[in-house]
Structure formats: C-alpha cells, structure tokens
Design an enzyme around this catalytic site. Structure first.
Site, PDB file in Angstrom:
ATOM      1  N   ASP A   1       0.825  -1.208   0.000  1.00 37.91           N
ATOM      2  CA  ASP A   1       0.000   0.000   0.000  1.00 37.91           C
ATOM      3  C   ASP A   1       0.864   1.265   0.000  1.00 37.91           C
ATOM      4  O   ASP A   1       1.995   1.257   0.485  1.00 37.91           O
ATOM      5  CB  ASP A   1      -0.881   0.044   1.256  1.00 37.91           C
TER       6      ASP A   1
ATOM      7  N   HIS B   1       3.295  -2.020   3.801  1.00 39.30           N
ATOM      8  CA  HIS B   1       3.163  -0.592   3.507  1.00 39.30           C
ATOM      9  C   HIS B   1       4.503   0.019   3.127  1.00 39.30           C
ATOM     10  O   HIS B   1       5.522  -0.251   3.762  1.00 39.30           O
ATOM     11  CB  HIS B   1       2.599   0.144   4.731  1.00 39.30           C
TER      12      HIS B   1
END
Length: 219
Positions: free
Chosen positions: A40, A183
C-alpha cells in the site's frame, strides 16, 4: 514489539468475512502453494525500486495499491512496476482513512485514481485507506467495476526497533491463499524492503510463492 501488526489466523478471517457485509476479498481458497503479496501507499522513488529489486531476486510478483497524488509525482516508478510484471491497483488519491471522506468525494477520487492508473493497464481492485469501509463505498466501487481487497495479515514498518520482528511474525501466519498487506510510500517505511526480503526467504522455505491478487484469484 511490532509497532503496527495485525495478524489473523485463517479460520478467524473466514468467520469475519462472513460476518462483515459486502463483497470484499480477504483470502482465496486454493490448493496451490501461493499467496497474494500486496503493498500500500506507493509509489515512492526509493522504497518502490527497492521492493522491485527484492521481488526480482525472489522471482515473486505483487500487487501495488497506489495513491493517486503519488502516481502523479512518480509516473516513471509506476511504469517500472508494470514493466516488471506486477499489478497496480487503486488506493485512492491520498494516504488517509477513506471511511472519513464524504461519499461524493470518495466516489470522485476513486474514479480519478483509476483514470491515472488506466494509462498503465487494467484496474480491477481497490483498497480503502486504513482498511475501513462502508457499504456505500463498496457500491460506488462496484459501479466502477472495482472490487475491494483487504487481507489476512497486515503490517507496517515505522522505522522503529519493532520493524525487525515483522517478517518473522508474518511468516508464521501466511498460508496458501493468504493475502499479505505491507506498507511503503514514505522514507520512514524504507525498512519494508528488508522485511519483504526476509519474509519471501522464509516462505520460500515452506514452498510458498508470492503472486498478484489477480493471479491468486485465477488459481
């Protein structure tokens, strides 16, 4: 202690996916020795190329859920993601909690991010910022031919000492059909490169290979 680390065991995820309304992909039932690897909050001029190098070395594939404003700032990085055989997906325009965005703005910015990504290939998936959603968000996404993807295990590097424990913690929970959420996107998260390398090494030892979400669903 890992600073941000959510770990679900597969039976708990199955129960949760049945209890929570909406068409959301959490995992895939498969007998194949594969799992979905996702990142992400990119693209980023340092973290994303580092991840691509690790994926190349492990012959692994991943789906990158990209943020619209960062796509605009780093188009060459998006080109590199796609050129190396990975998948891009919609993570809206900013790194923020999508559930707090007004409905009309959410729908507009979801479409805007998909338009930015369409220059690089088909867009099938979206992930709401911070993983929270409302049924109306899912309906808006379905109207744009997007399906929500969450995951089985979630972790975020923070630059703190807990980063060193992330890969080991994740590796114990990943199974066939799991979807792993990591992430990137900021300098503070640069440790995600080492985390990914360690995780892929550990899972390869168990015979598991990372694939894109679309490859996972295709079986």
């Amino acid at each position: 202690m890992v600073d941000v680390f959510l770990r679900w065991r597969e039976p708990a995820v199955r129960l949760l996916s049945r209890a929570v309304p909406g068409d959301v992909l959490w995992f895939v039932e498969t007998a194949e020795p594969v799992f979905g690897l996702t990142f992400d909050d990119g693209p980023h001029p340092q973290t994303t190329p580092g991840l691509l190098a690790v994926l190349r070395r492990h012959r692994a594939k991943a789906t990158f859920f990209l943020v619209g404003e960062r796509i605009k700032a780093n188009p060459h990085v998006v080109e590199q993601i796609v050129a190396e055989g990975h998948e891009v997906a919609n993570h809206l325009m900013r790194d923020e909690r999508s559930v707090l965005v007004p409905d009309e703005q959410f729908e507009r910015e979801l479409a805007e991010t998909s338009r930015l990504l369409a220059a690089y290939g088909p867009v099938r998936w979206f992930r709401p910022g911070s993983g929270f959603y409302k049924p109306r968000m899912l309906r808006a996404a379905a109207g744009q031919n997007l399906r929500a993807v969450l995951g089985t295990v979630v972790a975020a590097n923070t630059g703190g000492p807990g980063d060193a424990a992330i890969a080991g913690g994740l590796a114990t929970s990943v199974r066939k059909g799991s979807i792993v959420v990591l992430h990137e996107g900021t300098e503070k998260r640069r440790g995600v490169v080492a985390t990914t390398d360690e995780l892929l090494t550990a899972l390869a030892g168990r015979g598991l290979t990372a694939v894109t979400v679309s490859e996972l669903v295709a079986g």
